[in-house]
Design an enzyme around this catalytic site. Structure first.
Site, mmCIF file in Angstrom:
data_model
loop_
_atom_site.group_PDB
_atom_site.id
_atom_site.type_symbol
_atom_site.label_atom_id
_atom_site.label_comp_id
_atom_site.label_asym_id
_atom_site.label_seq_id
_atom_site.Cartn_x
_atom_site.Cartn_y
_atom_site.Cartn_z
ATOM 1 N N ALA A 9 0.891 -1.229 0.101
ATOM 2 C CA ALA A 9 0.007 0.214 -0.113
ATOM 3 C C ALA A 9 0.719 0.966 -0.009
ATOM 4 C CB ALA A 9 -1.099 -0.014 1.420
ATOM 5 N N GLY A 11 2.128 2.860 -2.874
ATOM 6 C CA GLY A 11 2.086 3.481 -4.268
ATOM 7 C C GLY A 11 1.266 4.818 -4.197
ATOM 8 N N ARG A 15 -2.859 7.409 -11.177
ATOM 9 C CA ARG A 15 -3.666 7.583 -12.071
ATOM 10 C C ARG A 15 -5.165 8.106 -11.483
ATOM 11 N NH1 ARG A 15 -2.715 1.553 -14.084
ATOM 12 N NH2 ARG A 15 -1.364 1.646 -12.298
ATOM 13 N N GLY A 139 -1.237 -7.754 -15.780
ATOM 14 C CA GLY A 139 -0.336 -8.504 -16.093
ATOM 15 C C GLY A 139 -0.768 -9.716 -16.764
ATOM 16 N N ASN A 226 -7.322 1.684 -10.149
ATOM 17 C CA ASN A 226 -6.064 2.517 -10.494
ATOM 18 C C ASN A 226 -6.739 4.000 -10.790
ATOM 19 O OD1 ASN A 226 -4.270 0.237 -10.326
ATOM 20 N ND2 ASN A 226 -5.280 -0.446 -12.345
ATOM 21 N N ARG A 331 -31.385 16.329 13.651
ATOM 22 C CA ARG A 331 -30.045 16.521 13.694
ATOM 23 C C ARG A 331 -29.438 15.772 14.922
ATOM 24 N NH1 ARG A 331 -29.414 22.538 13.456
ATOM 25 N NH2 ARG A 331 -27.429 22.121 13.998
ATOM 26 N N LYS A 349 -33.108 19.268 17.048
ATOM 27 C CA LYS A 349 -31.809 19.189 17.285
ATOM 28 C C LYS A 349 -31.410 19.123 18.909
ATOM 29 C CE LYS A 349 -28.879 22.004 18.808
ATOM 30 N NZ LYS A 349 -28.060 23.088 18.955
ATOM 31 N N ALA A 378 -47.936 24.433 14.586
ATOM 32 C CA ALA A 378 -47.314 25.141 13.372
ATOM 33 C C ALA A 378 -46.513 26.259 13.642
ATOM 34 C CB ALA A 378 -48.201 25.299 12.224
ATOM 35 N N SER A 403 -49.868 27.564 17.803
ATOM 36 C CA SER A 403 -49.400 28.011 16.700
ATOM 37 C C SER A 403 -48.487 29.298 16.761
ATOM 38 C CB SER A 403 -50.107 27.933 15.300
ATOM 39 O OG SER A 403 -50.698 26.812 15.425
#
Ligand code: UD1
Ligand code: CA
Length: 457
Positions: A9, A11, A15, A139, A226, A331, A349, A378, A403
């Site tokens: 690992a 490399g 590319r 290969g 790659n 959240r 949240k 609401a 509301s």
């Protein structure tokens, strides 16, 4: 026989055109190298090594305990990379599985079958091969009289060799000592000027050592990443594999091709997941849940019979029978107890909502501790932030929030208490009281006639 593993690992992954080391690119939310390590670790090796180089720190960070790393300072090829492990391993008696960190789809079953085959054959090397419809880049396995004689890299292959469809997947088992003595004979007289691990095969052949090929049943497993095109292909294949596992476990996926499920997500049976959904991170979903199109759930825990309707749910707990959406946003730290309903355009949240509480429309609930069966009208807003600090809103059981109430935190609303619609509540409200916090209505008779909009009768 003792068993060793080496994963390469080091490399850069030129590319990929990335600042990130190639093996740190993610598939199903996990770095490629972690998939490879998971699959290797199922085999219980006596010693495992990862060769790191480019971006070593980042790779080392994700290595689990018990895995040693070795640095390859210059990336002079796969043969050179394996050589780096020599000082720690060359003298040991046993067999060594070598694989590349850019092959996240290879399964532990395949690795284990390969190891058993190698041992039965008493070979010096066994190469895992595959038949590729498009062998470009791999290969090629060159055979003489049916036996593997060498591996030729794409860039070194002549026209005849380029037509060979049997390819090197990049996974091998070697007799450990023979491997390291052959590595010392490698030369870099090839198109890339590198020391190729693949040349060990020809060296063995010249020394009359037994070399075997073990054909891979499902070529998809051998996909080496790659570039970003292959990354996307691997993501699709991995996703299909994960989704299939859930379906076989009793989860209905209406459109598996557009359902993204993270590698660590758990889902109970008889749950139904529609298309265009993403279930990510450490999410756990119980039995008989329904997740509809457009939903995105991250690091959340849903009990049984929960519905998430076209909503975003992050780091949230939803107890049985609770539901949210469409277009809700739950959240960090939201806790919805049993049978809670959070409706359209509601954001929650860092708040817990007690059993049976409802917030049906256009509401923001932040940093709040809410009792059972509370009703939010609401447009209710908990004003929890003064620009510097966050404050808590407490609402006791059965309270009825009219509301368009603004609750200026810190504030406490008592049991059964009511806030009149349109109120701005700045002071605590005791149990059973009705709080009215708005200007009294005044009607000016006939004034409308003087207004610009007036159209008469
Ligand atoms: C390699 C094989 C090829 C095979 C293919 C399968 C060689 C010479 N070629 O080619 O036969 O068909 O994999 O996918 O082995 N690495 C290092 N240090 C280095 C060079 C590479 O650690 O100096 C690591 C890379 O991080 C990578 C792996 O080795 O994880 C393979 O390297 P890569 O350059 O991708 O080899 P391929 O050209 O794909
Ligand atoms: Ca590769």
């Amino acid at each position: 026989m003792r068993k060793f593993a080496i994963i390469l690992a080091a490399g850069k992954g030129t590319r990929m055109k990335s600042d990130l080391p190639k093996v740190m690119h993610k598939i199903a939310e996990k770095p490629m190298i972690s998939h490879v390590l998971d699959n290797f670790s199922a085999l219980k090796f006596d010693k495992s090594f990862v060769v790191v180089g480019f971006g070593a720190d980042q790779v080392i960070d994700v290595l689990p305990e018990g895995i040693q790393y070795v640095e390859q300072l210059e990336q002079n090829g796969t043969g050179h990379a394996v050589k780096m492990v020599g000082p720690l391993l060359a003298r040991a008696e046993g067999m060594t599985l070598v694989g590349y960190g850019d092959m996240p789809l290879i399964t532990s079953e395949t690795l284990s079958d390969l190891m058993s085959f190698h041992e039965e054959q008493g070979a010096a090397a066994t190469v895992l091969t595959g038949i590729a419809t498009n062998p470009f880049g791999y290969g090629r396995i060159v055979r003489e009289h049916g036996e593997v004689s060498k591996i030729v890299e794409q860039k070194d292959a002549n026209e005849l060799e380029q037509a060979i469809q049997e390819v090197n997947t990049g996974i091998y088992v070697f007799d450990n000592r023979k491997l390291f003595s052959a590595l010392s004979l490698l030369k870099s007289d090839n198109a890339q000027g590198e020391l190729y691990l693949t040349d060990v095969i020809e060296i063995f052949k010249n020394e009359d050592e037994k070399v075997c090929a073990y054909p891979l049943e499902n070529f998809d497993e051998s996909l080496g990443i790659n570039d970003r095109v292959q990354l996307a292909t691997a993501e699709k294949l991995m996703q299909a594999r994960i989704n299939e596992k859930h379906m076989l476990n009793g989860v209905t996926l209406i459109d598996p091709t557009t359902t993204r499920i993270g590698a660590d997500v758990k889902i109970g049976n008889d749950s139904v997941i529609e298309g265009n959904t993403a279930l990510l991170g450490k999410t756990v979903i119980g039995k008989r849940c329904l997740i509809t199109s457009g939903s995105r759930i991250i690091d959340s825990r849903l009990s049984r019979d929960v519905t998430v309707n076209n909503s975003t749910v992050e780091s949230t707990i939803m107890d049985s029978g609770s539901n949210c959406g469409p277009y809700a946003h739950l959240r960090q730290g939201a806790v919805l107890h049993e049978d809670v309903h959070v409706g359209n355009f509601v954001e929650v949240k860092g708040s817990s909502l007690g059993r049976g509480t409802k917030a049906g429309h256009l509401t923001y609930i932040g940093n709040s501790i809410v009792g059972e069966k509370v009703n939010f009208g609401a447009g209710t807003i908990t004003a929890n932030f003064d620009g510097r600090n966050k404050y808590t809103t407490e609402i006791d059981d059965f309270a009825f929030i009219g509301s368009n109430t603004t609750l200026i935190a810190p504030v406490h609303i008592g049991k059964n208490a009511v806030t009149a619609g349109g109120s701005t509540i700045t002071k605590d409200v005791v149990d059973d009281a009705v709080a009215i916090g708005r200007a009294r209505q005044v009607d000016k008779l006939g004034l409308a006639k003087k207004m610009p909009h007036y159209r008469g009768n």
